[in-house]
Write a protein that holds these residues in place. Structure first.
Motif, mmCIF file in Angstrom:
data_model
loop_
_atom_site.group_PDB
_atom_site.id
_atom_site.type_symbol
_atom_site.label_atom_id
_atom_site.label_comp_id
_atom_site.label_asym_id
_atom_site.label_seq_id
_atom_site.Cartn_x
_atom_site.Cartn_y
_atom_site.Cartn_z
ATOM 1 N N GLU A 1 0.833 -1.200 0.000
ATOM 2 C CA GLU A 1 0.000 0.000 0.000
ATOM 3 C C GLU A 1 0.864 1.245 0.000
ATOM 4 O OE1 GLU A 1 -3.025 0.247 -0.520
ATOM 5 O OE2 GLU A 1 -3.912 -1.711 -0.081
ATOM 6 N N LEU A 2 2.073 1.159 0.594
ATOM 7 C CA LEU A 2 2.972 2.319 0.648
ATOM 8 C C LEU A 2 3.518 2.672 -0.726
ATOM 9 C CD1 LEU A 2 5.015 1.592 3.905
ATOM 10 C CD2 LEU A 2 3.195 3.271 3.593
ATOM 11 N N ARG A 3 3.542 1.723 -1.758
ATOM 12 C CA ARG A 3 4.088 2.001 -3.078
ATOM 13 C C ARG A 3 3.111 2.798 -3.952
ATOM 14 N NH1 ARG A 3 6.789 -3.353 -5.556
ATOM 15 N NH2 ARG A 3 7.175 -1.818 -7.219
ATOM 16 N N THR A 4 1.891 3.018 -3.515
ATOM 17 C CA THR A 4 0.863 3.815 -4.231
ATOM 18 C C THR A 4 0.767 3.405 -5.688
ATOM 19 O OG1 THR A 4 2.424 5.568 -4.797
ATOM 20 C CG2 THR A 4 1.248 5.784 -2.693
ATOM 21 N N LEU A 5 0.629 2.082 -5.945
ATOM 22 C CA LEU A 5 0.473 1.564 -7.295
ATOM 23 C C LEU A 5 -0.947 1.829 -7.784
ATOM 24 C CD1 LEU A 5 2.241 -1.871 -6.795
ATOM 25 C CD2 LEU A 5 3.149 0.113 -7.997
ATOM 26 N N PRO A 6 -1.129 2.038 -9.103
ATOM 27 C CA PRO A 6 -2.488 2.231 -9.621
ATOM 28 C C PRO A 6 -3.334 0.987 -9.394
ATOM 29 C CG PRO A 6 -0.917 1.930 -11.414
ATOM 30 C CD PRO A 6 -0.115 2.076 -10.173
ATOM 31 N N GLU A 7 -4.651 1.181 -9.313
ATOM 32 C CA GLU A 7 -5.542 0.063 -9.052
ATOM 33 C C GLU A 7 -5.646 -0.850 -10.273
ATOM 34 O OE1 GLU A 7 -6.982 -0.873 -6.269
ATOM 35 O OE2 GLU A 7 -5.987 0.752 -5.196
ATOM 36 N N GLU A 8 -5.597 -0.284 -11.502
ATOM 37 C CA GLU A 8 -5.681 -1.092 -12.710
ATOM 38 C C GLU A 8 -4.298 -1.700 -13.031
ATOM 39 O OE1 GLU A 8 -7.193 1.131 -15.900
ATOM 40 O OE2 GLU A 8 -9.150 1.541 -14.947
ATOM 41 N N LEU A 9 -4.311 -2.953 -13.624
ATOM 42 C CA LEU A 9 -3.060 -3.651 -13.953
ATOM 43 C C LEU A 9 -2.346 -2.978 -15.109
ATOM 44 C CD1 LEU A 9 -4.207 -7.396 -13.683
ATOM 45 C CD2 LEU A 9 -2.908 -6.042 -12.017
ATOM 46 N N ILE A 10 -0.985 -2.918 -15.016
ATOM 47 C CA ILE A 10 -0.158 -2.270 -16.027
ATOM 48 C C ILE A 10 -0.054 -3.183 -17.248
ATOM 49 C CG2 ILE A 10 2.166 -1.392 -16.524
ATOM 50 C CD1 ILE A 10 2.443 -0.830 -13.518
ATOM 51 N N ASP A 11 -0.103 -2.596 -18.538
ATOM 52 C CA ASP A 11 0.053 -3.346 -19.801
ATOM 53 C C ASP A 11 1.547 -3.367 -20.175
ATOM 54 O OD1 ASP A 11 -0.210 -4.621 -22.153
ATOM 55 O OD2 ASP A 11 -1.168 -2.950 -23.225
ATOM 56 N N ILE A 12 2.184 -4.578 -20.214
ATOM 57 C CA ILE A 12 3.636 -4.690 -20.496
ATOM 58 C C ILE A 12 3.926 -5.161 -21.925
ATOM 59 C CG2 ILE A 12 4.141 -5.199 -18.061
ATOM 60 C CD1 ILE A 12 4.401 -8.127 -18.862
ATOM 61 N N ALA A 13 2.931 -5.291 -22.800
ATOM 62 C CA ALA A 13 3.138 -5.806 -24.164
ATOM 63 C C ALA A 13 4.074 -4.929 -24.981
ATOM 64 C CB ALA A 13 1.779 -5.953 -24.865
ATOM 65 N N PRO A 14 3.948 -3.556 -24.962
ATOM 66 C CA PRO A 14 4.879 -2.751 -25.762
ATOM 67 C C PRO A 14 6.343 -2.960 -25.364
ATOM 68 C CG PRO A 14 2.969 -1.448 -25.138
ATOM 69 C CD PRO A 14 2.866 -2.709 -24.353
ATOM 70 N N ALA A 15 6.600 -3.038 -24.041
ATOM 71 C CA ALA A 15 7.985 -3.251 -23.588
ATOM 72 C C ALA A 15 8.518 -4.616 -24.028
ATOM 73 C CB ALA A 15 8.061 -3.112 -22.069
ATOM 74 N N GLU A 16 7.677 -5.651 -23.994
ATOM 75 C CA GLU A 16 8.095 -6.986 -24.427
ATOM 76 C C GLU A 16 8.443 -6.998 -25.902
ATOM 77 O OE1 GLU A 16 4.872 -9.483 -23.375
ATOM 78 O OE2 GLU A 16 5.605 -9.895 -21.343
ATOM 79 N N LEU A 17 7.649 -6.270 -26.757
ATOM 80 C CA LEU A 17 7.924 -6.216 -28.184
ATOM 81 C C LEU A 17 9.262 -5.535 -28.453
ATOM 82 C CD1 LEU A 17 7.064 -6.661 -31.089
ATOM 83 C CD2 LEU A 17 5.780 -4.490 -30.967
ATOM 84 N N ALA A 18 9.530 -4.426 -27.715
ATOM 85 C CA ALA A 18 10.798 -3.726 -27.914
ATOM 86 C C ALA A 18 11.989 -4.612 -27.520
ATOM 87 C CB ALA A 18 10.805 -2.433 -27.095
ATOM 88 N N ALA A 19 11.836 -5.353 -26.414
ATOM 89 C CA ALA A 19 12.928 -6.249 -25.988
ATOM 90 C C ALA A 19 13.161 -7.374 -26.984
ATOM 91 C CB ALA A 19 12.618 -6.818 -24.606
ATOM 92 N N THR A 20 12.085 -7.914 -27.572
ATOM 93 C CA THR A 20 12.218 -8.995 -28.556
ATOM 94 C C THR A 20 12.958 -8.524 -29.792
ATOM 95 O OG1 THR A 20 10.183 -10.020 -27.756
ATOM 96 C CG2 THR A 20 10.950 -10.653 -29.963
#
Length: 992
Positions: A750-769
């Motif tokens: 709770e101290l990290r104040t993360l957004p409630e909705e899940l983060i989309d990591i697909a663009p980062a995965e495509l760049a790494a590939t």
């Protein structure tokens, strides 16, 4: 090596056993084997060769007809050869393989060949050394030290072989010399060098092929990778130029590898940045998922709290009831012990009542007292029971005492009988001992008589041998005196001729117009003729011959004197007795001495028997007294045994009472004692158990009063097992720990104040590939460029190294090739001689030198043999040629141009020279027997005389020469002869 005896049976033309005694020709030195053509003269030499080597030179090819055609199926075929060498005298008995009648079933069966080698020992007996063909051949090789070919060249000059060596060409002569001198090893050396040359040539070709293959592979790599640049590979011709061009291409390959490595490093940096960005987004996504999970887990734990509280209450009551568990269990155990004690008491009382014993009181104390009284009574009966058990032993003891009385009685009677026979035996032995002593006292006298008889026998034998030696010495003296007289006569004749020829010698020195040395005249109208010249050297040679003959005569006279002295001394010692009389006296002396020695040997034994009989008489007297004492002791032992048996029987009867045996009474009483003691113990145990049960119930009541439970049933219901308590406690602890863990996890997230909705990591995965794909391509290009550079460097280095080594290898190959060609007679070998031919040429030169020492005398100085190494025409084998130098013409010519007689003399000289060299090569063995089987019939009278003179010289040193010929003039010149003649029935025979 000397031949002594030959026996032939069923061999060649000989059917019956024929015996040839070569020793009988030793005095003559030369003998003739004569007979008509075809009678079998050469078969004698065939038999010698077959006996020693198992083969015949005339049958080297074709049918080996060794067995006589005159033999019936049952007739044996056998050859016996006796010979001697420096190592001893030997006998070979050999039979060839032939067909004989089968012992069963009829027909013919093959009789295997057989051979036996015997040796004459020091005692004059033949001892067998070997019977197997291989073993006999090995033994004969060591004894004779000559191969069969050498034997045929140095001892047995067989027919058709005599002139073969002289007239042969180089190739045929090489084959014969090779067999004689065993030079096959030099041919092996030539073969090994040729093989080394071929291996070296193959290895060099392999190295060059390897260099070309590696350069071709390197050029292919350069072409595939387009590394030639502006260089044209088709213009390169030499190997060194091709390697230099490849090294330039290697430099371009290394530069390309460096550029590809830089591109790989750049792509790797871009991949690292893309992977870092993807890793950060994945961590935030996992934190969001963990936060949502912790919230759900905490809600589930709050819902389980009521059941956890109930479990805590159950665990608390179980722990309170646990304090009463031991008390309740003790009451139950005491109750079980009490019930068991009462049951045991009932069983013990029933067993006691069954015994039917009545006592005043059945308390524990009374029963123990009764058992103690009965135990004391059984102790008194125990000794009687032991006596009852030992009844058979006492009976045996009584029987043994009776037996000892009988044995002692018999011993006394036997001693009396033996004592009565000994005096007569003692008298007999004493008389025999006295007779032996008288005979034994003569041993020394008879030994002296035997020694004297042996001395006379030995002296008689020496006298007989001395007579033979004296006769031989006298014959030698007569021959030496005759030779001296001849030498003196020759010297006197030469001196007279010398005096007569002085005028002729002076006339030869006269010169017209110059003064004569005798009269001083300057004119010489009638000078004397010098028709019979004798030189001073001739006189000196004759004087030396006379002096030598005088030395021989003096030595012969000394031997005659010595032989006469030996004969006189032997006759004196023999005292005029012959060998037969001396041997008869010695046999009688040996018999008398042997009887005396036997008497002396028997005397000690008989004397010992006399002593033994006297000792036996004294021993029997002592034994008789001992036997009487033993009999008295046996009677006393019998009386004591009878008394002990009666006392034991009375004690047993008293202890039995009303029972059959003492043991039965003891066992019954012991059973009653055990029943009484068991009942006493059961009464005591039941009392103790009842009291313990009452005490346990009291302790249980006190514990319930102090607890929260009303009765035993309530406490038992609250009780839980240890496993159930551990399970409850684990459940309560796990719930508390899990709730605390989830709360701590949720707090951090709770101290990290993360957004409630899940983060989309697909663009980062495509760049790494995409970054990884680019990096892999760069790595592949860099690896390919590096591999190409390394492969090219390896191929170039390997090719350059192999090319450098091939230069040294080519030089070594050239040296080896030149050496192999020289040894094989090729290339620069101007005489075209192989190594073996070169060695044999040296042997041939020595053979020719040895032959010329005789040929010069035989040809009156006209002919000399020469070794020729001239090249043969049309590439034929050369290096072992023989030519003849003719002193009359000063020219050389081939031996084929000699006449028949000249060929014979040259062949004889060459054969004898060959024999000398071969003998020297065989270890310098002594050759005491020589056979020559050749055509003397082709010689004229003068040539035959020269040949005979040469053969006569071979007799020097005790050698015996055998000549096979049918020439009548030789039969007239050689008195010692063996005649081979055909009988009317067909087979041949041999007679002296």
């Amino acid at each position: 090596m000397r031949l002594h005896r030959l026996e032939i049976e069923g061999f060649g033309p000989f059917l019956d056993r024929q015996v040839v005694d070569f020793d009988s020709f030793s005095d003559d030195g030369i003998f003739l084997i004569a007979g008509r053509t075809g009678a079998g003269k050469s078969s004698i030499l065939d038999a010698v060769c077959f006996g020693l080597y198992g083969s015949v030179p005339r049958y080297e090819s074709g049918d080996k007809r060794l067995r006589s055609d005159h033999c019936e199926p049952d007739d044996p075929t056998e050859v016996v050869v006796e010979f001697s060498t420096g190592s001893g005298r030997y006998r070979v008995v050999r039979s060839p393989e032939y067909l004989r009648p089968a012992k069963r079933g009829g027909g013919l069966t093959k009789q295997a060949s057989a051979v036996r080698l015997d040796m004459l020992d020091a005692g004059g007996d033949w001892v067998t050394r070997a019977t197997k063909e291989k073993r006999v051949a090995d033994e004969l090789d060591e004894i004779l030290q000559l191969s069969r070919e050498q034997f045929l060249q140095v001892i047995l000059l067989a027919q058709n072989r005599f002139a073969r060596f002289l007239l042969a060409d180089s190739k045929e002569r090489q084959g014969l010399l090779r067999r004689l001198f065993g030079t096959e090893r030099f041919e092996d050396v030539q073969s090994r060098f040729d093989e080394r040359r071929r291996v070296s040539e193959s290895a060099l070709a392999g190295v060059m092929a390897t260099v070309d293959a590696r350069i071709d592979e390197a050029e292919r790599v350069v072409t595939d990778e387009e590394l030639w640049g502006e260089h044209d590979a088709s213009l390169v011709a030499t190997t060194s130029e091709r390697i230099d061009a490849l090294r330039a291409a290697l430099a371009r390959a290394e530069y390309r590898a460096e550029r590809r490595a830089a591109d790989r490093d750049t792509a790797e940096e871009r991949l690292s940045l893309a992977d870092a960005a993807l890793t950060a987004q994945r961590d935030d996504r996992r934190a969001q998922e963990e936060r949502d999970r912790a919230r759900a887990a905490l809600a589930r734990l709050d819902a389980e709290q009521p059941s956890i509280d109930e479990a805590k209450s159950t665990l608390q009551r179980a722990r309170a009831a646990e304090a009463l568990r031991a008390t309740i269990a003790a009451v139950r155990r005491a109750e079980q012990v009490r019930d068991a004690a009462l049951t045991a008491e009932g069983a013990a009382r029933a067993e006691w009542d069954a015994a039917g014993i009545a006592i005043d009181e059945t308390s524990a104390e009374a029963l123990e007292a009764w058992a103690a009284d009965r135990t004391r009574e059984t102790g008194g009966w125990q000794n009687a029971a032991t006596l009852e058990r030992d009844t058979p032993a006492r009976a045996a003891e009584l029987e043994e005492a009776q037996r000892q009385v009988s044995a002692a009685t018999a011993l006394v009677e036997a001693g009396e009988a033996e004592r009565a026979e000994l005096p007569a035996r003692l008298q007999e032995l004493t008389e025999r001992r006295d007779a032996l002593r008288r005979s034994a006292d003569r041993v020394d006298d008879l030994a002296s008589a035997l020694a004297a008889a042996k001395t006379r026998t030995s002296a008689a034998k020496r006298a007989a041998a001395a007579e033979v030696a004296l006769q031989t010495a006298e014959r030698s003296l007569a021959e030496a005196s005759e030779a001296l007289a001849g030498a003196q006569a020759s010297l006197a004749q030469l001196r007279r001729r010398r005096l007569d020829g002085f005028a002729g010698e002076l006339a030869i020195a006269l010169v017209a117009g110059e003064p004569c040395a005798v009269c001083g005249a300057t004119e010489h109208p009638a000078p004397a003729e010098h028709s019979d010249p004798v030189s001073a050297d001739d006189i000196d040679a004759a004087e030396q011959a006379r002096d030598a003959a005088q030395s021989v005569e003096r030595a012969a006279q000394e031997r005659v004197s010595t032989a006469r002295s030996d004969l006189a001394a032997a006759h004196a010692v023999a005292d005029g007795r012959t060998i037969a009389a001396a041997q008869e006296e010695q046999a009688e002396a040996e018999r008398a001495h042997a009887e005396a020695v036997a008497a002396a040997d028997d005397l000690a034994a008989v004397d010992a028997q006399v002593t033994e009989v006297g000792t036996s008489i004294a021993r029997l007297d002592e034994t008789r007294e001992e036997a009487a004492a033993t009999l008295a002791a046996a009677h006393e032992s019998l009386a004591l045994a009878s008394q002990r048996d009666e006392q034991a029987a009375q004690q047993i009867i008293e202890a039995r009472g009303g029972f059959a045996t003492v043991v039965e009474r003891i066992d019954t009483t012991r059973g009653h004692i055990e029943a009484a003691r068991a009942l006493a113990a059961a009464l005591a145990e039941s009392g103790r158990a009842t009291q313990a049960h009452s005490e346990a119930i009291g302790r249980q009541s006190d514990a319930l009063a102090a607890s929260d439970f009303e009765d035993v049933e309530a406490a038992e219901q609250a009780m839980r097992s240890a496993q159930e308590q551990e399970s409850l406690e684990a459940r309560i602890t796990a719930h508390a720990a899990q709730r605390e863990k989830e709360r701590a996890t949720l707090f951090d997230l709770e101290l990290r104040t993360l957004p409630e909705e899940l983060i989309d990591i697909a663009p980062a995965e495509l760049a790494a590939t995409e970054a990884r794909t680019a990096w892999k391509a760069a790595v592949a290009e860099a690896g390919r460029a590096t591999a190409t550079s390394e492969q090219l460097a390896s191929l170039i280095e390997s090719a350059a190294s192999a090319h450098a080594r091939s230069a040294a290898q080519r030089d070594e190959h050239e040296v080896l090739r030149a050496l192999a060609d020289t040894i094989a007679g090729r290339a620069g070998n101007t005489h075209k001689m192989t190594l073996e031919t070169f060695v044999l040429a040296a042997e041939l030169e020595e053979i020719v030198d040895a032959a010329n020492r005789r040929l010069s005398d035989m040809s009156t100085g006209r002919y000399r043999l020469q070794h020729s190494d001239a090249l043969a025409s049309r590439g034929a084998a050369s290096g072992l040629g023989i030519i003849v130098f003719d002193a009359f013409t000063g020219q050389t010519r081939p031996p084929q141009s000699l006449s028949g007689g000249e060929t014979f003399l040259s062949s004889l000289a060459l054969a004898l020279g060959l024999a000398e060299v071969v003998t020297a090569r065989a270890g310098g063995i002594q050759l005491d027997t020589l056979f020559i089987d050749e055509g003397f019939g082709s010689l004229d009278a003068d040539t035959l005389e020269v040949a005979m003179r040469t053969l006569d010289e071979l007799r020097s040193g005790g050698r015996t020469v055998g000549i096979i010929s049918h020439v009548e003039s030789m039969q007239e010149q050689i008195p010692a002869q063996l005649v081979v003649e055909q009988t009317a029935a067909g087979p041949s025979r041999i007679r002296d």
